[in-house]
Structures are given as C-alpha cells and as structure tokens.
Write a protein that holds these residues in place. Structure first.
Motif, PDB file in Angstrom:
ATOM      1  N   MET A 174      23.066  26.782  -2.412  1.00 50.66           N
ATOM      2  CA  MET A 174      22.698  25.405  -2.227  1.00 50.66           C
ATOM      3  C   MET A 174      21.056  25.389  -1.667  1.00 50.66           C
ATOM      4  O   MET A 174      20.552  26.183  -1.046  1.00 50.66           O
ATOM      5  CB  MET A 174      23.502  24.572  -1.234  1.00 50.66           C
ATOM      6  N   LYS A 175      20.561  24.292  -2.397  1.00 47.00           N
ATOM      7  CA  LYS A 175      18.949  24.131  -2.018  1.00 47.00           C
ATOM      8  C   LYS A 175      19.028  22.600  -1.474  1.00 47.00           C
ATOM      9  O   LYS A 175      19.654  21.623  -2.012  1.00 47.00           O
ATOM     10  CB  LYS A 175      18.215  24.013  -3.377  1.00 47.00           C
ATOM     11  N   ALA A 200      19.135  15.802 -12.321  1.00 43.27           N
ATOM     12  CA  ALA A 200      20.285  16.257 -12.229  1.00 43.27           C
ATOM     13  C   ALA A 200      21.442  15.062 -12.108  1.00 43.27           C
ATOM     14  O   ALA A 200      21.022  13.935 -11.672  1.00 43.27           O
ATOM     15  CB  ALA A 200      20.508  17.122 -11.005  1.00 43.27           C
ATOM     16  N   MET A 201      22.713  15.377 -12.491  1.00 45.32           N
ATOM     17  CA  MET A 201      23.997  14.650 -12.303  1.00 45.32           C
ATOM     18  C   MET A 201      23.904  14.398 -11.103  1.00 45.32           C
ATOM     19  O   MET A 201      24.387  15.379 -10.197  1.00 45.32           O
ATOM     20  CB  MET A 201      25.085  15.050 -12.920  1.00 45.32           C
ATOM     21  N   SER A 202      24.003  13.399 -10.359  1.00 44.56           N
ATOM     22  CA  SER A 202      24.035  13.048  -8.967  1.00 44.56           C
ATOM     23  C   SER A 202      24.904  12.086  -8.471  1.00 44.56           C
ATOM     24  O   SER A 202      25.497  11.395  -9.091  1.00 44.56           O
ATOM     25  CB  SER A 202      22.702  12.460  -8.301  1.00 44.56           C
ATOM     26  N   LEU A 238      20.635  17.494  -2.122  1.00 45.76           N
ATOM     27  CA  LEU A 238      21.505  18.888  -2.123  1.00 45.76           C
ATOM     28  C   LEU A 238      21.814  19.309  -3.244  1.00 45.76           C
ATOM     29  O   LEU A 238      22.796  18.717  -3.953  1.00 45.76           O
ATOM     30  CB  LEU A 238      22.566  18.471  -1.145  1.00 45.76           C
ATOM     31  N   TYR A 239      21.368  20.350  -3.756  1.00 44.57           N
ATOM     32  CA  TYR A 239      21.708  20.662  -5.238  1.00 44.57           C
ATOM     33  C   TYR A 239      22.516  21.937  -4.862  1.00 44.57           C
ATOM     34  O   TYR A 239      22.477  22.940  -4.009  1.00 44.57           O
ATOM     35  CB  TYR A 239      20.237  21.394  -5.824  1.00 44.57           C
ATOM     36  N   SER A 240      23.660  22.140  -6.077  1.00 49.12           N
ATOM     37  CA  SER A 240      24.536  23.383  -5.896  1.00 49.12           C
ATOM     38  C   SER A 240      24.908  23.417  -7.497  1.00 49.12           C
ATOM     39  O   SER A 240      24.874  22.362  -8.223  1.00 49.12           O
ATOM     40  CB  SER A 240      25.586  23.044  -5.013  1.00 49.12           C
ATOM     41  N   ILE A 282      28.765  17.271 -11.543  1.00 49.98           N
ATOM     42  CA  ILE A 282      27.750  16.725 -10.337  1.00 49.98           C
ATOM     43  C   ILE A 282      27.281  18.152  -9.738  1.00 49.98           C
ATOM     44  O   ILE A 282      27.818  19.033  -9.121  1.00 49.98           O
ATOM     45  CB  ILE A 282      28.605  15.863  -9.228  1.00 49.98           C
ATOM     46  N   THR A 283      25.996  18.056  -9.953  1.00 51.25           N
ATOM     47  CA  THR A 283      25.004  19.249  -9.574  1.00 51.25           C
ATOM     48  C   THR A 283      24.156  18.645  -8.263  1.00 51.25           C
ATOM     49  O   THR A 283      23.421  19.745  -7.767  1.00 51.25           O
ATOM     50  CB  THR A 283      24.281  19.771 -10.456  1.00 51.25           C
TER      51      THR A 283
END
Length: 131
Positions: free
Chosen positions: A1-2, A53-55, A23-25, A101-102
C-alpha cells in the motif's frame, strides 16, 4: 500500500494545507480492519495523479481506534466500509465492484478529530519539507 497527501492552497495563510490522505492498493481485504500507520510529513500527490484512480471517500463512521493504542495509527473497518460502498455503488447505472476500488480517500480533518493531531502537519515533497 502507498499513502500520499493531497493539499490545497489556503489563501488566508498563504500556504498549501493537507486536506486528504490517499491510500492506494491493488486489492483491499474487505473482511477485516485495515491498519493505517500515519507518519508526517506525508509525501505529496499532484493533481494529475489525484484524478487517476477509482476512489472511495472513507466516511467517519468506519474509523476504529486501535486496541493496541499505537499513536499515529488508525483503523478502518473494511466490512463496514464495504457495506457503505455497496450502497453508494448501487446507485450507478453500471456499478463497479469493490475490486475496482484502488484508492481510499481519507479526510485529514477526520483523522485530526480522531487522533487529535496537530492541524496542518507539513507535507514532504522530493525529500524536503514544504511549510
């Protein structure tokens, strides 16, 4: 995760203020509590990558205090967040799934309310602090 930070210009103070943590994953586990360690200063996110990104914006009712009491950590009840997301996504004509969702969008104000952090923690960009 970033984890990155999105900031907006505060014209009154004349500085950039962090407003969102991103928070990306590539895949979230929607069955358990997600532990997020918060360490300021945060890496900044530019506007172009903010829109990619899809959030899903994390609502305040899914935050949980960590049982271990670690300062600078929050928990997100992913089962509660999944129920919320399914209700929100169901309103779309062609709803995406949870697996699409990423990125989770966390409001800094929610974290400050929960952890009583100092408002306006500095943002890190390219290895240097920005006031």
């Amino acid at each position: 995760m970033k984890l990155t930070c999105y900031s907006e210009w505060d014209g009154y103070e004349g500085i950039q203020r962090p407003v969102l943590l991103l928070l990306y994953s590539t895949g979230f586990d929607w069955t358990k509590t997600l532990e997020v360690k918060l360490e300021a200063p945060f890496e900044s996110c530019d506007e172009d990558s903010y829109n990619e990104a899809m959030s899903l914006i994390v609502p305040d009712h899914v935050y949980v205090r960590q049982a271990n009491g670690q300062r600078g950590e929050i928990g997100i009840s992913m089962p509660l967040l999944a129920k919320y997301a399914q209700r929100v996504l169901a309103q779309s004509a062609n709803p995406p799934g949870l697996s699409d969702i990423t990125r989770l969008v966390i409001r800094i104000s929610d974290i400050e309310d929960m952890l009583v952090l100092e408002k306006g923690a500095p943002v890190q960009k390219s290895g240097r602090n920005i006031p």
